[in-house]
Design a protein around this motif. Structure first.
Motif, mmCIF file in Angstrom:
data_model
loop_
_atom_site.group_PDB
_atom_site.id
_atom_site.type_symbol
_atom_site.label_atom_id
_atom_site.label_comp_id
_atom_site.label_asym_id
_atom_site.label_seq_id
_atom_site.Cartn_x
_atom_site.Cartn_y
_atom_site.Cartn_z
ATOM 1 N N GLU A 190 -27.430 7.174 50.878
ATOM 2 C CA GLU A 190 -26.198 6.423 51.153
ATOM 3 C C GLU A 190 -25.021 7.352 51.389
ATOM 4 O O GLU A 190 -24.209 7.145 52.283
ATOM 5 N N ARG A 191 -24.939 8.419 50.600
ATOM 6 C CA ARG A 191 -23.818 9.353 50.729
ATOM 7 C C ARG A 191 -23.958 10.235 51.961
ATOM 8 O O ARG A 191 -22.940 10.645 52.533
ATOM 9 N N ALA A 196 -23.897 2.390 44.402
ATOM 10 C CA ALA A 196 -24.167 3.587 45.190
ATOM 11 C C ALA A 196 -23.084 4.626 45.004
ATOM 12 O O ALA A 196 -23.350 5.815 44.910
ATOM 13 N N PHE A 203 -31.550 6.974 46.451
ATOM 14 C CA PHE A 203 -30.759 5.956 47.150
ATOM 15 C C PHE A 203 -29.323 6.423 47.311
ATOM 16 O O PHE A 203 -28.720 6.302 48.384
ATOM 17 N N TRP A 204 -28.732 6.991 46.237
ATOM 18 C CA TRP A 204 -27.361 7.506 46.312
ATOM 19 C C TRP A 204 -27.260 8.617 47.356
ATOM 20 O O TRP A 204 -26.316 8.656 48.132
#
Length: 327
Positions: free
Chosen positions: A323-324, A20, A319-320
């Motif tokens: 997550e960020r 991630a 997804f990144w």
């Protein structure tokens, strides 16, 4: 065709498994700066992820003793400062890092003696100790940071996926070259400006915007219509330049984590940026070659392959981004 689809499915799974935090495996940094005939200031910077902070430690000749280090956490790295006292000159002796065998990242060594040129070396698990030269090679800093720049673009998965997506979107070699040039100019501006302290942005929103830029390109690829070119196809250099500014802040954050050698900032900055460009050219060439092979030998599979790759890239970047954003 079935084999091709299997390979594409495997590629999608591999992309989904990417970390991630796409730039998290930073190299370590060990700096020795001589203060007088017997004393050296030691700065040891070890990334928490990658194994160096827990497994590795600086190593010196037996005639040197190290004071108790003063440690602190900076970002995702352990930083320890201490004083090294040596009863004789380090020239001809080996210094480096012990315990790199189980680590997943490399380290930089910078030795700055009094009255002699700075020595810079790259330490790996296979070569964790190097001899201090009486007359070091003046190009060591350049070579080390050039290699770091290449490594960063090839293992900084978010930047890598952005470049791949840009090529998939544009396809044509010369259009890609013009867009990649705009991307290069833009990220060079923000990389240099941020590194030199002229301006800057907080790293967290920058990382989220980088992920968003990849999602944007993936969507543009999927929605492509030859009859109705989108803005990204009509003015790709403009899109590439805008996103390049954002990615430059990301490169600067990585370089800040790595550390710039005091006194060698211009050459280190220049060669790191050059290394990024060399890595970027390698990615562009490999992607263009893959598209050309598909176009030549299995033309019907070209569009499905591009779409499959785009969905994989878009899912990974989404997804990144999530997550960020949640931190």
């Amino acid at each position: 065709m079935i084999r091709l689809l299997r390979l594409l499915a495997a590629a999608m799974l591999a992309l989904a498994a990417l970390p991630a935090h796409a730039d998290e495996l930073r190299p370590g940094y060990l700096e020795l700066t001589q203060r007088d005939a017997q004393h050296w200031k030691v700065v040891w910077k070890a990334p928490v992820l990658g194994g160096l902070a827990t497994r590795a430690r600086p190593a010196y000749p037996q005639f040197c003793t190290q004071s108790a280090p003063k440690a602190r956490i900076e970002g995702a790295a352990l930083v320890a400062e201490s004083t090294l006292t040596c009863t004789k000159d380090l020239a001809g002796s080996k210094v480096g890092i012990a315990g790199m065998d189980g680590a997943f990242t490399d380290a930089l060594l910078r030795v700055a003696p009094l009255g002699r040129p700075v020595q810079a070396s790259r330490l790996t698990a296979n070569e964790a100790m190097v001899a201090v030269s009486a007359v070091p090679d003046a190009w060591q800093v350049a070579r080390s940071y050039l290699a770091l720049g290449v490594e960063h673009i090839l293992t900084g998965y978010d930047h890598l996926l952005f470049v791949i997506a840009l090529v998939l979107l544009l396809g044509n070699l010369w259009v890609v070259v013009r867009a990649a040039t705009a991307f290069t100019v833009a990220h060079s501006l923000t990389l240099i400006g941020t590194t030199l302290g002229l301006f800057g942005l907080p790293q967290a929103p920058v990382e989220a915007l980088i992920a968003l830029s990849i999602i944007f390109l993936a969507v543009e690829i999927i929605k492509q219509d030859p009859a109705q070119p989108r803005l990204s196809e009509r003015a790709p250099w403009l899109i590439a330049f805008g996103f390049g500014l954002i990615h430059g802040f990301g490169f600067a954050g990585a370089l800040r984590e790595i550390g710039l050698p005091e006194g060698d900032v211009p050459i280190a900055l220049l060669t790191f940026n050059l290394g990024v460009e060399l890595g970027q050219l390698a990615i562009v060439a490999a992607t263009i070659a893959t598209l050309a092979l598909l176009r030549r030998f299995v033309p019907p599979a070209l569009r499905p392959a591009v779409l499959a790759a785009s969905y994989a890239i878009g899912i990974t970047a989404s997804f990144w981004f999530i997550e960020r954003m949640i931190g």
